[in-house]
Design a protein around this motif. Structure first.
Motif, PDB file in Angstrom:
ATOM      1  N   THR A 241       0.821  -1.205   0.000  1.00 59.06           N
ATOM      2  CA  THR A 241       0.000   0.000   0.000  1.00 59.06           C
ATOM      3  C   THR A 241       0.859   1.261   0.000  1.00 59.06           C
ATOM      4  O   THR A 241       2.064   1.217   0.277  1.00 59.06           O
ATOM      5  CB  THR A 241      -0.926   0.044   1.227  1.00 59.06           C
ATOM      6  N   ASN A 242       0.220   2.383  -0.277  1.00 59.96           N
ATOM      7  CA  ASN A 242       0.820   3.707  -0.082  1.00 59.96           C
ATOM      8  C   ASN A 242       0.300   4.305   1.220  1.00 59.96           C
ATOM      9  O   ASN A 242      -0.659   3.808   1.803  1.00 59.96           O
ATOM     10  CB  ASN A 242       0.431   4.657  -1.218  1.00 59.96           C
ATOM     11  N   VAL A 243       0.923   5.391   1.646  1.00 54.77           N
ATOM     12  CA  VAL A 243       0.385   6.190   2.741  1.00 54.77           C
ATOM     13  C   VAL A 243      -0.744   7.043   2.183  1.00 54.77           C
ATOM     14  O   VAL A 243      -0.559   7.761   1.197  1.00 54.77           O
ATOM     15  CB  VAL A 243       1.473   7.084   3.364  1.00 54.77           C
ATOM     16  N   LEU A 244      -1.898   6.967   2.800  1.00 59.49           N
ATOM     17  CA  LEU A 244      -3.059   7.703   2.318  1.00 59.49           C
ATOM     18  C   LEU A 244      -2.840   9.210   2.458  1.00 59.49           C
ATOM     19  O   LEU A 244      -2.343   9.679   3.474  1.00 59.49           O
ATOM     20  CB  LEU A 244      -4.297   7.293   3.118  1.00 59.49           C
TER      21      LEU A 244
ATOM     22  N   SER B 204      -6.226   4.342   8.234  1.00 58.44           N
ATOM     23  CA  SER B 204      -5.214   3.327   7.973  1.00 58.44           C
ATOM     24  C   SER B 204      -5.761   2.306   6.986  1.00 58.44           C
ATOM     25  O   SER B 204      -6.953   1.965   7.013  1.00 58.44           O
ATOM     26  CB  SER B 204      -4.814   2.628   9.270  1.00 58.44           C
ATOM     27  N   MET B 205      -4.873   1.783   6.145  1.00 55.45           N
ATOM     28  CA  MET B 205      -5.287   0.703   5.260  1.00 55.45           C
ATOM     29  C   MET B 205      -5.605  -0.566   6.050  1.00 55.45           C
ATOM     30  O   MET B 205      -6.300  -1.450   5.559  1.00 55.45           O
ATOM     31  CB  MET B 205      -4.194   0.434   4.229  1.00 55.45           C
ATOM     32  N   MET B 206      -5.130  -0.645   7.291  1.00 51.24           N
ATOM     33  CA  MET B 206      -5.539  -1.731   8.183  1.00 51.24           C
ATOM     34  C   MET B 206      -7.057  -1.688   8.382  1.00 51.24           C
ATOM     35  O   MET B 206      -7.744  -2.712   8.328  1.00 51.24           O
ATOM     36  CB  MET B 206      -4.847  -1.588   9.546  1.00 51.24           C
ATOM     37  N   ASP B 207      -7.590  -0.482   8.598  1.00 48.95           N
ATOM     38  CA  ASP B 207      -9.032  -0.318   8.817  1.00 48.95           C
ATOM     39  C   ASP B 207      -9.824  -0.631   7.561  1.00 48.95           C
ATOM     40  O   ASP B 207     -10.930  -1.171   7.632  1.00 48.95           O
ATOM     41  CB  ASP B 207      -9.325   1.109   9.288  1.00 48.95           C
ATOM     42  N   VAL B 208      -9.258  -0.277   6.400  1.00 46.59           N
ATOM     43  CA  VAL B 208      -9.935  -0.561   5.135  1.00 46.59           C
ATOM     44  C   VAL B 208     -10.119  -2.067   4.966  1.00 46.59           C
ATOM     45  O   VAL B 208     -11.200  -2.546   4.598  1.00 46.59           O
ATOM     46  CB  VAL B 208      -9.142   0.026   3.950  1.00 46.59           C
ATOM     47  N   VAL B 209      -9.058  -2.813   5.244  1.00 43.17           N
ATOM     48  CA  VAL B 209      -9.131  -4.269   5.108  1.00 43.17           C
ATOM     49  C   VAL B 209     -10.095  -4.854   6.134  1.00 43.17           C
ATOM     50  O   VAL B 209     -10.943  -5.706   5.815  1.00 43.17           O
ATOM     51  CB  VAL B 209      -7.731  -4.898   5.265  1.00 43.17           C
ATOM     52  N   ARG B 210      -9.995  -4.409   7.382  1.00 41.91           N
ATOM     53  CA  ARG B 210     -10.833  -4.981   8.442  1.00 41.91           C
ATOM     54  C   ARG B 210     -12.311  -4.637   8.272  1.00 41.91           C
ATOM     55  O   ARG B 210     -13.176  -5.371   8.741  1.00 41.91           O
ATOM     56  CB  ARG B 210     -10.327  -4.490   9.797  1.00 41.91           C
TER      57      ARG B 210
ATOM     58  N   SER C 279     -10.696   5.209  -5.737  1.00 40.27           N
ATOM     59  CA  SER C 279      -9.697   5.579  -4.751  1.00 40.27           C
ATOM     60  C   SER C 279      -8.776   4.385  -4.513  1.00 40.27           C
ATOM     61  O   SER C 279      -9.067   3.264  -4.934  1.00 40.27           O
ATOM     62  CB  SER C 279     -10.363   5.972  -3.428  1.00 40.27           C
ATOM     63  N   MET C 280      -7.680   4.635  -3.806  1.00 41.69           N
ATOM     64  CA  MET C 280      -6.798   3.539  -3.431  1.00 41.69           C
ATOM     65  C   MET C 280      -7.507   2.595  -2.465  1.00 41.69           C
ATOM     66  O   MET C 280      -7.373   1.372  -2.555  1.00 41.69           O
ATOM     67  CB  MET C 280      -5.519   4.067  -2.790  1.00 41.69           C
ATOM     68  N   ALA C 281      -8.280   3.172  -1.531  1.00 43.46           N
ATOM     69  CA  ALA C 281      -8.984   2.335  -0.556  1.00 43.46           C
ATOM     70  C   ALA C 281      -9.970   1.396  -1.246  1.00 43.46           C
ATOM     71  O   ALA C 281     -10.089   0.223  -0.875  1.00 43.46           O
ATOM     72  CB  ALA C 281      -9.709   3.221   0.454  1.00 43.46           C
TER      73      ALA C 281
END
Length: 540
Positions: free
Chosen positions: A319-322, A373-379, A336-338
């Motif tokens: 991932t990138n930093v949002l 966080s991309m952690m939150d996107v996945v979860r 979007s990236m998310a």
């Protein structure tokens, strides 16, 4: 209560003409104001800079009408130094500025006017070589802008909100959006008015994507005034340049067209290998000022064991930093990236587990951010991860390059890790608009249909998509050009500006030896077309 009352008084005083100016004369007496808006280093150095510039200018031929623009105190200091260097070479230089210390926090009008008086007093020392022009409260500014410019204002405001809050979905009613819209509109009106009355030969502006910097860039482009944007990466004594383009887009088309297919020498290959090893190990190297990993590499076998990875095809999604400037407006087929990440992990969750295992490596840089966080996107889409998906957080002690070593396929948005996976021979699907997309060593779908079709084909037979030797060589060649040739020599980096200046003062930079090293870069800053063939033939 005292603080609130003081702010009310300042708000009222800010509406009364000349109150801030009188306060400056009576209370400041030339001393710096006690805010984050500090030009103290510039103020201390300017007398000597002016003295050197005057002596150098005596033998200079008349040059171009140059307009530099900056906001925020650190960019103003840097732009002033660049402007003095250009003035010393015979150019007629104007420095437009806005006296903000913060782009995301409101400031009462009284303090803003005080900062404006302070900036003007400091910059007046540069006359007659450099003419300072404040865009704050400029007269003759139109009440309405052409709709095409207002569209640009809204676009930059969206970028500013994404950048500030580190989100992709923005609320036009949020405080940040409203603040940025107000300031960007004011900047657009001032730039539009000034350029109509004082059309320069070239506009030079840092960044050119976000904040008032992005506004001035777009106004100049709309008015068909040549404009150069610049920024700084990790390397000392190097600058990124873009002519009539946003430098953060890192457009390398011209460079690659001039050099594509030219094999690297053994010396160049060795230099690239050394950089690559330093990136893997998380070590500093040469003039690079940042380590790329917080955890040293331990090897692919070790990481397989630690993460419980087996022999199924392994897909690495990096991932990138949002909200980073390198992700703003980079959509190709996703909103979007998310969204791209969410739909990708859903795809893998729906696969037969035996087909593949997915490792989502969240960018380590997220430890320094505050946004989504991309952690939150996945979860959010997968509250319970299936057996074939691993999620590696930004704080986890995992070296990304260990994952690259064992990957069969890479998935990226714009991160440089995609280019480096290709250097390993790993096939990479690029979902965003990044500088190495379309260079011949990545797979670049332009729709959801083509993305998922390609992903399915690759998972069915990963070996068939492994990069060929010529493709791997091309990736190495491109990486060398990007790291060592795309950034041009420049004496003063933004981060350590005055340390750099003391090491390389104006008279040294504009000496015969200094011009040999930096002369071309100054000409490119002034809009002279970058001749990549000549640069590269000279071995730069």
């Amino acid at each position: 209560m005292k603080v609130a009352g003081k702010q009310v008084v300042k708000s009222l005083l800010g509406q009364i003409p000349f109150t801030a100016e009188l306060y400056w004369l009576l209370r400041q007496n030339g001393r710096p104001i006690q805010t984050r808006f500090s030009l103290k280093h510039l103020q201390a150095e300017l007398p000597e800079i002016v003295s050197q510039a005057v002596a150098l200018r005596q033998n200079a031929a008349p040059g171009k009408k140059v307009f530099l623009f900056a906001t925020l105190h650190y960019w103003i200091e840097h732009a002033a130094l660049v402007g003095m260097a250009l003035a010393a070479q015979g150019h007629e230089v104007t420095l437009g500025y806005l006296p903000y210390a913060e782009w995301r926090e409101p400031i009462n009008r009284f303090d803003l006017r005080r900062q404006n008086v302070y900036a003007r007093k400091v910059l007046e020392q540069a006359r007659p070589l450099l003419t300072p022009v404040s865009f704050l409260g400029m007269r003759g500014v139109p009440m309405r802008l052409p709709e095409s410019l207002m569209d640009m204002v809204r676009l930059v405001t969206t970028y500013d909100t994404q950048y500030t809050l580190q989100v992709e979905e923005i609320d036009p009613d949020s405080e940040v959006y409203r603040l940025r819209l107000e300031r960007n509109t004011e900047a657009a009106r001032a730039a539009y008015a000034w350029f109509r009355a004082n059309r320069p030969d070239v506009v030079i502006v840092p960044n050119g994507t976000i904040q008032e910097l992005g506004i001035v860039y777009r106004v100049a482009r709309e008015m068909r005034i040549p404009v150069v944007t610049y920024e700084f990466g990790d390397q000392r004594q190097r600058i990124w340049l873009a002519q009539n383009a946003e430098v953060m887009r890192q457009e390398t088309d011209s460079m690659w067209a001039a050099r594509n297919g030219k094999a690297l020498s053994e010396e160049q290959l060795e230099r690239m290998r050394n950089l690559f090893v330093a990136r893997q190990r998380g070590a500093l190297w040469e003039n690079f000022a940042r380590a790329w990993q917080g955890t040293p590499a331990r090897g692919g076998s070790q990481i397989r064991q630690e993460l419980g990875l087996d022999d199924r095809p392994l897909v690495l999604l990096a991932t990138n930093v949002l909200g980073d400037s390198l992700t703003l407006g980079r959509q190709v087929f996703s909103q979007s990236m998310a969204e791209w990440i969410a739909r990708t992990v859903q795809y893998f969750a729906g696969l037969e587990p035996a087909r593949a295992q997915l490792v989502v490596r969240v960018h380590p840089g997220e430890v320094l951010t505050h946004g989504l966080s991309m952690m939150d996107v996945v979860r959010e889409v997968l509250p319970r991860l299936p057996e074939n998906i691993r999620l590696i957080g930004p704080k986890d002690k995992v070296n990304t390059y260990d994952l690259v070593e064992v990957a069969d396929l890479g998935l990226v948005y714009t991160t440089t890790v995609g280019m480096e996976m290709a250097m390993y021979g790993v096939p990479v699907i690029v979902a965003g608009q990044t500088h190495y997309r379309g260079r011949g060593f990545t797979y670049d779908p332009d729709s959801w249909v083509s993305y998922f079709k390609l992903l399915g084909q690759m998972l069915a037979n990963p070996v068939a998509f492994r990069l060929t030797r010529p493709q791997v060589e091309s990736a190495w060649e491109y990486a060398y050009r990007f790291f060592f040739e795309y950034p041009r020599p420049f004496p003063w980096h933004l981060v350590r500006l005055w340390e750099d200046y003391h090491a390389r003062p104006l008279k040294a930079v504009l000496s015969d030896e200094g011009r040999q090293q930096y002369g071309d870069t100054f000409r490119y800053l002034l809009g002279e077309p970058i001749d990549w063939k000549s640069i590269l033939q000279a071995g730069a």
